[in-house]
Design an enzyme around this catalytic site. Structure first.
Site, PDB file in Angstrom:
ATOM      1  N   ASP A 138       7.213  49.382 -21.079  1.00 11.75           N
ATOM      2  CA  ASP A 138       6.657  48.921 -19.805  1.00 11.75           C
ATOM      3  C   ASP A 138       6.518  49.942 -18.680  1.00 11.75           C
ATOM      4  OD1 ASP A 138       9.219  49.244 -18.922  1.00 11.75           O
ATOM      5  OD2 ASP A 138       9.655  47.131 -18.650  1.00 11.75           O
ATOM      6  N   CYS A 192       5.117  25.195 -20.674  1.00  9.88           N
ATOM      7  CA  CYS A 192       5.985  24.914 -19.529  1.00  9.88           C
ATOM      8  C   CYS A 192       5.891  23.462 -19.062  1.00  9.88           C
ATOM      9  CB  CYS A 192       5.636  25.839 -18.364  1.00  9.88           C
ATOM     10  SG  CYS A 192       6.210  27.541 -18.590  1.00  9.88           S
ATOM     11  N   CYS A 195       7.744  21.263 -15.920  1.00 10.23           N
ATOM     12  CA  CYS A 195       9.025  21.884 -15.548  1.00 10.23           C
ATOM     13  C   CYS A 195       8.819  22.942 -14.468  1.00 10.23           C
ATOM     14  CB  CYS A 195       9.679  22.514 -16.780  1.00 10.23           C
ATOM     15  SG  CYS A 195      11.229  23.381 -16.420  1.00 10.23           S
ATOM     16  N   CYS A 198      12.643  27.183 -13.086  1.00 13.74           N
ATOM     17  CA  CYS A 198      12.704  28.611 -12.735  1.00 13.74           C
ATOM     18  C   CYS A 198      12.276  28.844 -11.292  1.00 13.74           C
ATOM     19  CB  CYS A 198      11.861  29.439 -13.697  1.00 13.74           C
ATOM     20  SG  CYS A 198      10.108  29.005 -13.728  1.00 13.74           S
ATOM     21  N   CYS A 218      12.175  39.071  -4.181  1.00 15.89           N
ATOM     22  CA  CYS A 218      12.902  38.936  -5.450  1.00 15.89           C
ATOM     23  C   CYS A 218      14.136  39.846  -5.452  1.00 15.89           C
ATOM     24  CB  CYS A 218      11.966  39.304  -6.602  1.00 15.89           C
ATOM     25  SG  CYS A 218      12.755  39.319  -8.226  1.00 15.89           S
ATOM     26  N   CYS A 248      16.107  32.898 -12.827  1.00 12.19           N
ATOM     27  CA  CYS A 248      14.908  32.195 -13.303  1.00 12.19           C
ATOM     28  C   CYS A 248      14.786  32.275 -14.818  1.00 12.19           C
ATOM     29  CB  CYS A 248      13.657  32.737 -12.620  1.00 12.19           C
ATOM     30  SG  CYS A 248      13.283  34.474 -12.966  1.00 12.19           S
TER      31      CYS A 248
END
Length: 374
Positions: A138, A192, A195, A198, A218, A248
């Site tokens: 990454d 997901c 929901c 998170c 964050c 999360c």
């Protein structure tokens, strides 16, 4: 026909190679079809949600399409490694005198582990099929999560991270670009549903909506990427999180299918498994480098790490830390001194803090530290 047989054989062989190298889920895709994700990323940058991560801006154009990064790429192999923890990280947030470090950073630096094994597979592809290859973890301008979803490995959850039905939210991602043509797998759909666990658990309300993150709020960004004084509004919410935040990820219901990683390199090192804040605060530059050798934590530098530790100490409610904090008022780094002041303001009685202020404010030259005293 021969080309089709070769491609089919290659897919099976590469999958076997990847599994032998320790990768848990492997998928194949082509370089097209992530325009919508690229448009979202552009909007993310326009809104300034990336904060001080200027490297995102610098290579923004190269992220728009894998073909921009490498025009000759025909196929992209997405590979993931499970780094699932043995216990739920949320269970340790109440251990106020211990530092909570993100699961991904508890073992050896995954960049080194994943990249080494990607290169091993890539060399085999080049040797066997004579095609060109490039590997990415990454640090490169690759939109890995959309490509992983497109390759059928999982989907991008509302917390913007990759989610797998088999491994939950605990997957490291790597990719191999190649000129070898391989039939793509079917994309995974979003599971997901309604929901929003998170989103709701985020201590600093960093999500502006489902699938939308303002990194500036964050805790992972603040404690890892941000090289400044962390705003007061976020400090109490940080609790004992001194490097990253897994809230999360940890709350994701799909983690019920996850298992602990079998990769020993990702197991927590003893000295990083919920270490005492008082021990961490005493690290000088040499001991910091020694303790965090081979860890991604070393990259943030000692002073910013101590900044995070002092915020956690300020949240500890333990007055026995006061002498240690006073010793930090003589540190060279204003980021350390500033958070020592803030932590003292949280733990000291008013008269004690006033006395310290009178002693140190007259010799303090840094405006930000002065502001903390005031």
């Amino acid at each position: 026909m021969t080309q089709a047989i070769t491609a089919t054989t290659a897919k099976k062989d590469i999958t076997a190679l990847a599994q032998d190298a320790g990768f848990n889920v492997i998928g194949f895709t082509d370089p097209d079809g992530i325009e919508e994700n690229a448009a979202y990323f552009s909007k993310f940058l326009e809104n300034g949600f990336h904060g001080d991560m200027k490297w995102m801006e610098d290579k923004a154009d190269r992220r728009k399409s894998p073909l921009t990064l490498w025009p000759d790429v025909k196929s992209i192999i997405m590979l993931t490694m499970n780094y699932g923890p043995a216990t739920n990280p949320l269970d340790f947030l109440d251990h106020k005198n211990s530092g909570n470090i993100s699961v991904y950073a508890l073992g050896k630096d995954y960049h080194d582990i994943v990249k080494k094994r990607l290169k091993q597979i890539a060399r085999n592809i080049h040797r066997t099929y004579g095609e060109e290859v490039k590997v990415f973890v990454d640090t490169a301008p690759v939109m890995e999560k959309p490509l992983a979803a497109k390759a059928g490995i999982g989907w991008q959850g509302k917390h913007t991270n990759l989610v797998s039905r088999e491994f939950g939210s605990w997957l490291f991602i790597g990719s191999i670009f190649t000129t070898l043509e391989i039939a793509p797998d079917n994309a995974e759909i979003d599971h997901c549903g309604s929901c929003r666990s998170c989103l709701d658990i985020c201590p600093t309300n960093a999500f502006t909506g489902p699938y939308k993150l303002d990194a500036r709020r964050c805790i992972s960004y603040l404690t890892i990427e941000y090289k400044g004084h962390i705003a007061e509004e976020f400090r109490a919410a940080m609790g004992n999180r001194i490097y990253g935040c897994d809230d999360c990820l940890s709350i994701c219901p799909w983690n019920k299918y996850a298992s602990r990683t079998s990769e020993l390199n990702f197991y927590p090192r003893v000295e990083l498994d919920h270490p005492r804040l008082s021990d961490l605060a005493m690290l000088d530059d040499t001991s910091f480098r020694k303790v965090f050798s081979g860890s991604p934590i070393k990259r943030i530098g000692r002073d910013f790490f101590i900044r995070n530790v002092l915020i956690a100490i300020g949240n500890s409610e333990d007055k026995e830390h006061i002498p240690l904090l006073i010793s930090k008022l003589d540190e060279e780094s204003p980021h350390v001194r500033a958070m020592a002041v803030w932590a003292l303001s949280q733990l000291c009685e008013k008269e004690k803090f006033k006395s310290l202020k009178e002693q140190y404010i007259t010799i303090e030259q840094d405006r930000d530290v002065q502001a903390e005293w005031h």
